[in-house]
Write a protein that holds these residues in place. Structure first.
Motif, PDB file in Angstrom:
ATOM      1  N   LEU A 124       0.794  -1.279   0.235  1.00 48.74           N
ATOM      2  CA  LEU A 124      -0.358   0.081  -0.155  1.00 48.74           C
ATOM      3  C   LEU A 124       0.407   1.065  -0.175  1.00 48.74           C
ATOM      4  N   ARG A 163      -0.888  -6.825 -15.263  1.00 46.48           N
ATOM      5  CA  ARG A 163      -1.239  -6.493 -14.289  1.00 46.48           C
ATOM      6  C   ARG A 163      -2.775  -6.440 -14.598  1.00 46.48           C
ATOM      7  N   ALA A 196      -6.347  -4.903 -12.641  1.00 42.90           N
ATOM      8  CA  ALA A 196      -7.004  -4.411 -12.124  1.00 42.90           C
ATOM      9  C   ALA A 196      -8.828  -5.181 -11.851  1.00 42.90           C
ATOM     10  N   PRO A 231      -3.759   6.228  -8.153  1.00 38.26           N
ATOM     11  CA  PRO A 231      -4.927   5.396  -7.903  1.00 38.26           C
ATOM     12  C   PRO A 231      -4.738   4.276  -9.034  1.00 38.26           C
ATOM     13  N   THR A 254      -3.652   0.686  -8.678  1.00 38.05           N
ATOM     14  CA  THR A 254      -3.920   0.051  -8.161  1.00 38.05           C
ATOM     15  C   THR A 254      -4.309  -1.199  -8.846  1.00 38.05           C
ATOM     16  N   LEU A 278       0.149  -7.446  -4.969  1.00 38.56           N
ATOM     17  CA  LEU A 278      -0.540  -6.600  -4.890  1.00 38.56           C
ATOM     18  C   LEU A 278      -0.271  -5.503  -4.551  1.00 38.56           C
ATOM     19  N   VAL A 279      -0.660  -4.380  -5.714  1.00 35.37           N
ATOM     20  CA  VAL A 279       0.033  -2.845  -5.215  1.00 35.37           C
ATOM     21  C   VAL A 279      -1.421  -1.679  -5.462  1.00 35.37           C
ATOM     22  N   THR A 280      -1.773  -1.217  -3.780  1.00 30.75           N
ATOM     23  CA  THR A 280      -2.903  -0.678  -3.763  1.00 30.75           C
ATOM     24  C   THR A 280      -2.619   0.523  -3.711  1.00 30.75           C
ATOM     25  N   SER A 321      -3.247   4.557  -3.182  1.00 27.03           N
ATOM     26  CA  SER A 321      -4.029   5.753  -1.976  1.00 27.03           C
ATOM     27  C   SER A 321      -4.418   6.616  -2.522  1.00 27.03           C
TER      28      SER A 321
END
Length: 113
Positions: free
Chosen positions: A10, A37, A39, A86, A89, A108-110, A112
């Protein structure tokens, strides 16, 4: 071939992450490699690729922000991600493109806002 991607997490928008990909029990130095990736609710897409001859390709959406490279000594493929947004993500997958196809389990890449 078992590929292991790591380095996800994150991060706030504008931040950076470095993803790493290694193959259990073997080197990826002589393979064409790529990062994809996926999403939520979207199709998997190519992010970046690197050939054995070090030819590089990037998705337009990440050009100038992401860099794919190899760490020859550590026998890994890296994805340096800067100025994350964002919309970056997603679950990121590393893959062997040539001479055969193999996929890792993803990290996982999040990002914010």
């Amino acid at each position: 071939v078992q590929l292991q991607a790591s380095g996800g997490g994150l991060v706030q928008a504008g931040g950076s992450l470095r993803l790493s990909c290694a193959a259990a029990g073997r080197s990826v130095n002589n393979y064409d490699m790529a990062w994809y990736r996926q999403a939520p609710g979207k199709q998997r897409e190519l992010v970046a690729s690197i050939s054995r001859g070090k030819d590089l390709t990037y998705a337009d959406s990440v050009k100038g922000r992401f860099t794919i490279s190899r760490d020859i000594r550590k026998k890994t493929v890296l994805l340096e991600m800067n100025d994350l947004k964002p919309e970056d993500t997603a679950v990121y997958y590393c893959t062997i493109v040539y001479p055969f196809r193999a996929w890792g389990q993803g990290t996982l890449v999040t990002v914010s806002s």
